[in-house]
Scaffold this motif. Structure first.
Motif, PDB file in Angstrom:
ATOM      1  N   THR A   1      -3.537   3.776  -0.815  1.00 28.28           N
ATOM      2  CA  THR A   1      -3.918   3.103  -2.056  1.00 28.28           C
ATOM      3  C   THR A   1      -3.260   1.728  -2.114  1.00 28.28           C
ATOM      4  O   THR A   1      -2.060   1.599  -1.896  1.00 28.28           O
ATOM      5  CB  THR A   1      -3.459   3.919  -3.283  1.00 28.28           C
ATOM      6  OG1 THR A   1      -4.041   5.214  -3.215  1.00 28.28           O
ATOM      7  CG2 THR A   1      -3.876   3.248  -4.584  1.00 28.28           C
TER       8      THR A   1
ATOM      9  N   GLU B   1      -7.949  -3.018  -9.590  1.00 29.84           N
ATOM     10  CA  GLU B   1      -8.502  -1.662  -9.611  1.00 29.84           C
ATOM     11  C   GLU B   1      -7.430  -0.590  -9.810  1.00 29.84           C
ATOM     12  O   GLU B   1      -7.744   0.560 -10.060  1.00 29.84           O
ATOM     13  CB  GLU B   1      -9.218  -1.378  -8.277  1.00 29.84           C
ATOM     14  CG  GLU B   1     -10.304  -2.358  -7.932  1.00 29.84           C
ATOM     15  CD  GLU B   1     -11.548  -2.156  -8.771  1.00 29.84           C
ATOM     16  OE1 GLU B   1     -11.954  -0.995  -8.947  1.00 29.84           O
ATOM     17  OE2 GLU B   1     -12.092  -3.154  -9.247  1.00 29.84           O
ATOM     18  N   PHE B   2      -6.172  -0.956  -9.699  1.00 28.11           N
ATOM     19  CA  PHE B   2      -5.083   0.016  -9.681  1.00 28.11           C
ATOM     20  C   PHE B   2      -4.558   0.308 -11.085  1.00 28.11           C
ATOM     21  O   PHE B   2      -4.305  -0.595 -11.868  1.00 28.11           O
ATOM     22  CB  PHE B   2      -3.947  -0.514  -8.791  1.00 28.11           C
ATOM     23  CG  PHE B   2      -2.801   0.428  -8.666  1.00 28.11           C
ATOM     24  CD1 PHE B   2      -2.934   1.622  -7.986  1.00 28.11           C
ATOM     25  CD2 PHE B   2      -1.585   0.133  -9.249  1.00 28.11           C
ATOM     26  CE1 PHE B   2      -1.868   2.499  -7.875  1.00 28.11           C
ATOM     27  CE2 PHE B   2      -0.519   1.000  -9.144  1.00 28.11           C
ATOM     28  CZ  PHE B   2      -0.666   2.182  -8.453  1.00 28.11           C
TER      29      PHE B   2
ATOM     30  N   GLU C   1       4.796   6.461  -2.702  1.00 32.12           N
ATOM     31  CA  GLU C   1       4.450   6.380  -4.127  1.00 32.12           C
ATOM     32  C   GLU C   1       5.275   7.313  -5.003  1.00 32.12           C
ATOM     33  O   GLU C   1       5.539   7.026  -6.160  1.00 32.12           O
ATOM     34  CB  GLU C   1       2.951   6.583  -4.372  1.00 32.12           C
ATOM     35  CG  GLU C   1       2.406   7.926  -3.975  1.00 32.12           C
ATOM     36  CD  GLU C   1       1.890   7.996  -2.557  1.00 32.12           C
ATOM     37  OE1 GLU C   1       1.040   8.871  -2.296  1.00 32.12           O
ATOM     38  OE2 GLU C   1       2.314   7.229  -1.687  1.00 32.12           O
TER      39      GLU C   1
ATOM     40  N   VAL D   1       0.848  -1.195   0.000  1.00 33.98           N
ATOM     41  CA  VAL D   1       0.000   0.000   0.000  1.00 33.98           C
ATOM     42  C   VAL D   1       0.878   1.237   0.000  1.00 33.98           C
ATOM     43  O   VAL D   1       2.014   1.214   0.468  1.00 33.98           O
ATOM     44  CB  VAL D   1      -0.968   0.042   1.208  1.00 33.98           C
ATOM     45  CG1 VAL D   1      -1.943  -1.106   1.181  1.00 33.98           C
ATOM     46  CG2 VAL D   1      -0.222   0.067   2.516  1.00 33.98           C
ATOM     47  N   THR D   2       0.334   2.326  -0.535  1.00 31.45           N
ATOM     48  CA  THR D   2       1.060   3.594  -0.521  1.00 31.45           C
ATOM     49  C   THR D   2       0.832   4.287   0.817  1.00 31.45           C
ATOM     50  O   THR D   2      -0.068   3.911   1.579  1.00 31.45           O
ATOM     51  CB  THR D   2       0.578   4.522  -1.645  1.00 31.45           C
ATOM     52  OG1 THR D   2      -0.779   4.895  -1.370  1.00 31.45           O
ATOM     53  CG2 THR D   2       0.688   3.869  -3.011  1.00 31.45           C
TER      54      THR D   2
END
Length: 83
Positions: free
Chosen positions: A20, A47-48, A78, A15-16
């Motif tokens: 996200t 979804e990314f 990120e 995860v970021t």
């Protein structure tokens, strides 16, 4: 410093810092001459949008230097993870 074993990282969510979900850790790439960890190979979340990331086949490469935390999740910055 606590030890972290590679097998305990397998399948962890990436995860970021903003929360996200990038995907799930598939593998880790290291330099065999220096032992330096280079990249995380990540199976991206469906979804990314991973267009801004380096790719290796169906996986994305996240530079190890972008990792901020390893616990229940692998948290990455990120801004440092994108190409």
């Amino acid at each position: 410093m606590a030890r972290i074993y590679a097998r305990s990282l397998a399948g962890k969510e990436i995860v970021t810092m903003g929360g996200t979900v990038l995907g799930e850790l598939e593998n880790i790439i290291l330099d065999p001459e220096t032992g330096r960890l280079l990249d995380l190979l990540v199976k991206p979340d469906s979804e990314f949008d991973f267009a801004r990331y380096r790719k290796e086949g169906k996986l994305i490469l996240v530079p190890f230097f972008s990792v901020c935390a390893l616990k229940d999740y692998i948290v990455v910055d990120e801004k440092r993870a994108e190409r």
